[in-house]
Design a protein around this motif. Structure first.
Motif, mmCIF file in Angstrom:
data_model
loop_
_atom_site.group_PDB
_atom_site.id
_atom_site.type_symbol
_atom_site.label_atom_id
_atom_site.label_comp_id
_atom_site.label_asym_id
_atom_site.label_seq_id
_atom_site.Cartn_x
_atom_site.Cartn_y
_atom_site.Cartn_z
ATOM 1 N N ASN A 1 -12.411 0.226 5.272
ATOM 2 C CA ASN A 1 -10.883 0.738 5.306
ATOM 3 C C ASN A 1 -10.348 0.570 6.562
ATOM 4 O O ASN A 1 -9.201 0.832 6.848
ATOM 5 C CB ASN A 1 -10.871 2.027 4.707
ATOM 6 C CG ASN A 1 -10.508 1.722 3.155
ATOM 7 O OD1 ASN A 1 -9.926 0.956 2.556
ATOM 8 N ND2 ASN A 1 -11.331 2.707 2.201
ATOM 9 N N ALA B 1 -6.575 10.891 -1.605
ATOM 10 C CA ALA B 1 -7.649 10.181 -1.203
ATOM 11 C C ALA B 1 -8.901 11.111 -1.184
ATOM 12 O O ALA B 1 -8.764 12.454 -1.643
ATOM 13 C CB ALA B 1 -7.294 9.799 0.359
ATOM 14 N N LEU C 1 -9.537 5.667 -0.644
ATOM 15 C CA LEU C 1 -8.076 5.833 -0.553
ATOM 16 C C LEU C 1 -7.165 5.922 -1.706
ATOM 17 O O LEU C 1 -6.527 7.049 -1.740
ATOM 18 C CB LEU C 1 -7.663 4.818 0.628
ATOM 19 C CG LEU C 1 -8.270 4.537 1.903
ATOM 20 C CD1 LEU C 1 -7.440 3.745 2.996
ATOM 21 C CD2 LEU C 1 -8.730 5.881 2.510
ATOM 22 N N ARG C 2 -7.520 5.176 -2.797
ATOM 23 C CA ARG C 2 -6.630 4.901 -3.955
ATOM 24 C C ARG C 2 -7.629 5.156 -5.122
ATOM 25 O O ARG C 2 -8.140 3.987 -5.158
ATOM 26 C CB ARG C 2 -5.814 3.728 -3.932
ATOM 27 C CG ARG C 2 -4.936 3.604 -2.709
ATOM 28 C CD ARG C 2 -4.472 2.140 -2.869
ATOM 29 N NE ARG C 2 -3.434 1.815 -1.901
ATOM 30 C CZ ARG C 2 -3.630 1.663 -0.569
ATOM 31 N NH1 ARG C 2 -4.883 1.241 -0.320
ATOM 32 N NH2 ARG C 2 -2.662 1.544 0.299
ATOM 33 N N VAL D 1 -4.313 10.722 3.379
ATOM 34 C CA VAL D 1 -4.436 9.741 4.337
ATOM 35 C C VAL D 1 -3.011 8.802 4.617
ATOM 36 O O VAL D 1 -2.374 8.638 3.617
ATOM 37 C CB VAL D 1 -5.674 8.457 3.690
ATOM 38 C CG1 VAL D 1 -5.580 7.362 4.772
ATOM 39 C CG2 VAL D 1 -6.780 9.302 3.679
ATOM 40 N N GLU E 1 -12.421 2.570 -5.260
ATOM 41 C CA GLU E 1 -11.109 2.016 -4.711
ATOM 42 C C GLU E 1 -10.544 1.481 -5.972
ATOM 43 O O GLU E 1 -11.281 0.667 -6.601
ATOM 44 C CB GLU E 1 -10.940 0.984 -3.667
ATOM 45 C CG GLU E 1 -11.403 1.480 -2.358
ATOM 46 C CD GLU E 1 -10.488 2.600 -1.762
ATOM 47 O OE1 GLU E 1 -9.289 3.010 -2.271
ATOM 48 O OE2 GLU E 1 -10.837 3.163 -0.587
ATOM 49 N N ARG F 1 -4.788 6.334 9.983
ATOM 50 C CA ARG F 1 -5.447 5.101 10.216
ATOM 51 C C ARG F 1 -5.091 4.755 11.593
ATOM 52 O O ARG F 1 -3.912 4.437 11.902
ATOM 53 C CB ARG F 1 -5.261 4.043 9.182
ATOM 54 C CG ARG F 1 -6.028 2.955 10.011
ATOM 55 C CD ARG F 1 -6.265 1.846 8.487
ATOM 56 N NE ARG F 1 -5.310 1.209 7.941
ATOM 57 C CZ ARG F 1 -5.340 0.472 6.916
ATOM 58 N NH1 ARG F 1 -6.438 0.289 6.241
ATOM 59 N NH2 ARG F 1 -4.144 0.070 6.428
#
Ligand code: ATP
Ligand code: MG
Length: 555
Positions: free
Chosen positions: A527, A507, A347-348, A471, A390, A545
């Motif tokens: 996640n 992401a 995601l990061r 995301v 991440e 999410r």
């Protein structure tokens, strides 16, 4: 239509009452209805009402109607009618017959005329404010309207002229003649009809008088042959009036039974407030994934089955209470844990370069699609010299008890190899922009032949193969468990969570997700559970999410 009605084992007070009514012969055929007013989108509270109405009809071999309660033309729109139908069908609560209260306007008008003829209704010239003044209070009885004793002939004439449009909006009403001293204020000569020149989404400009909810609802139930008119608790004090109208009219009498409304923590469930959130732009629309609407939950990735499961687990009770939002989240998490294929997504991202891995090489590693379901099979993940992990999974200076990647330490890459951090690259500001590692080819698949252990396993994607994605992470819209509990002079909007939507624009997801389509749901390992958002285009994947991996309400 069935003649024999099966009687399931009653599991709550409504089912008990219905079973008793069959036993006593009060009703031989069970029919329920869901009566939404088309003035907004359905929310999760409506799903609870629907589940009660639909399931009771089914369990008792009866029927279930959808009836739009469209007696208030000023606030109603076709858009809402369409969305309500779509949401109900999505939930899987298909109706037997579809009606609109406006279908009965002529019949309801005739009922009003009957009550006038019986001396049980009169045309009143008091203004709305005056009616309120004359009504009295909980402790003081009301005062009779000076128009209460008009003759039947005069009332018939005036009511016909109200319909014909001779009088101004709000200048007259038709009222039931009951009891201005009743302990129940709803029985103090309630208004049955008002004059209102408003375009109706179905009857157009045909009518300039409209029946009020109380006069329309029971009569509509009666016309349809509803046996049990199930509704939320706020209608309890209206039940004597409901019963009075059908009794005075001498028509088929359904039985109204009330149950507790659903209140959900961190959530407002009032169409008026939800409309305000939409209109003032606090959310991106009725189907914003943070909204407690059915369209919001659908977009967020909830399945209809998970919402039905939630409704059956909360059950029906007589007393209002607050349901923990964790219960709703549990329903979808539990389902997705069983059904959602696993995938790797970062995601990061933070870049990792494997110094001892050849530049032009890719190898394909086996990854299982579902740890508890061998039948779900495996897929292949490409591995190469440049990866993303991440940002959180690396610390140049690790805090105590931090077991993930840090200079000099070895960790496992999920499904792949052990890697060890041998250095970092920083930008001018001193931020780590790249982590340099080596890998051990002997650990392919994730285990060392010499038996040495690592304390952490982290996820990753191969940089040249990964697919870029946006995301979106969501927080509760409100910070307080009960957003309606506002201090004196306060407003529920003050309790809005400042940043309930977090967008992660950079992401990366594993390449097998390149062709993910609307309706696809995954567990991104470590996640949470994610679904494709409707903003996805052929150029850009967008994921929502749905829910995290664990219940973090208790944090
Ligand atoms: P809102 O207060 O959100 O505007 P409403 O009661 O005015 O809701 P309606 O369209 O009249 O909305 O509702 C249709 C049916 O759904 C009614 O029978 C009502 O009792 C029921 N209902 C509405 N909200 C809830 C809730 N939170 N829990 C259970 N049932 C509900
Ligand atoms: Mg209502």
């Amino acid at each position: 239509m069935t003649t024999s009605v099966s009687t399931p084992v009653p599991s709550d007070f409504i089912r008990t009452a219905v079973a008793e009514d069959i036993k006593s012969g009060r009703f031989t055929h069970i029919k329920t209805r869901f009566p939404p007013e088309p003035n907004g989108y359905l929310h999760i509270g409506h799903a609870k009402a629907l589940s009660v109405d639909f399931n009771i009809a089914q369990e008792f071999n009866g029927e279930f109607n959808l009836r739009f309660d469209d007696t208030n033309p000023a606030k109603e729109e076709q858009e809402y009618v369409d969305s309500i139908k779509e949401d109900i069908l999505w939930l899987g609560y298909e109706w037997d017959e579809l009606f609109f209260a406006s279908d009965y306007f002529e019949a309801i008008y005739d009922y009003a005329v009957q009550l006038i003829k019986k001396g049980k209704a009169y045309v009143c010239d008091l203004s709305g404010d005056q009616i309120r003044e004359y009504r009295g209070t909980l402790t003081a009885p009301g005062v009779d309207s000076p128009y209460r004793n008009r003759s039947v002939e005069e009332n018939l004439d005036l009511f016909a002229r109200m319909r014909a449009g001779e009088f101004a909006d709000g200048s007259r009403t038709l009222r039931a003649k009951i009891d201005m001293a009743s302990g129940n204020i709803n029985m103090r000569d309630p208004v049955m009809y008002r004059i209102l020149r408003a375009h109706h989404h179905r009857t157009g400009d045909k009518w300039c008088i409209y029946p009020l909810y109380d006069f329309a609802h029971g009569q509509s139930d009666s016309i349809e042959g509803i046996s049990h008119s199930l509704c939320s608790l706020e209608y309890e004090a209206h039940r004597p009036l409901y019963d009075w109208y059908v009794r005075e009219l001498g028509i088929y009498a359904p039985r109204q039974i009330e149950f507790a409304r659903l209140n959900l923590s961190y959530t407002v469930l009032s169409k008026r407030k939800l409309l305000q959130l939409v209109k003032e732009g606090h959310v991106r629309g009725w189907d914003d994934p943070r909204m407690p609407t059915l369209s919001g939950y659908r977009r967020r990735g909830y399945t209809a089955a998970s919402i039905r499961d939630f409704c059956s687990r909360i059950g029906v009770a007589k007393a209002d209470s607050m349901v923990d939002i964790g219960m709703l989240e549990f329903s979808i998490r539990d389902e997705l844990n069983k059904t959602a294929p696993r995938a790797l997504a970062v995601l990061r991202p933070l870049k990792v370069v494997i110094e001892n891995y050849p530049e032009d090489q890719t190898d394909m590693l086996d990854a299982v699609n579902h740890p508890d379901d061998p039948a779900a099979g495996t897929r292949q993940l490409p591995f190469s010299r440049e990866l993303y992990i991440e940002q959180d999974d690396f610390r140049e200076v690790p805090p105590p008890k931090y077991f993930r990647l840090t200079p000099g330490r070895e960790v496992r890459l999920r499904y792949a190899y052990f890697i060890k951090c041998v250095g970092v690259v920083k930008d001018e500001a001193g931020n780590v922009i790249e982590v340099r590692c080596t890998y051990d080819p002997a650990t392919r698949g994730g285990n060392a032949p010499d038996g040495r252990k690592v304390k952490a396993t982290i996820h990753w994607v191969s940089a040249p193969h990964a697919v870029a994605a946006e995301v979106r992470l969501y927080d509760h819209l409100f910070t307080k468990p009960n957003p309606d509990d506002v201090p004196e002079g306060g407003h529920f909007l003050e309790g809005l969570t400042p940043n309930s939507l977090e967008i992660l624009p950079n992401a990366f997801v594993e390449p097998s997700l390149r062709d993910a389509t609307l309706g696809s749901r995954y567990q991104f390992e470590r996640n949470g559970y994610f679904c494709i958002d409707s903003d996805t285009t052929s150029e850009k994947l967008v994921f929502n999410r749905t829910v995290g991996l664990k219940d973090n309400a208790s944090k």
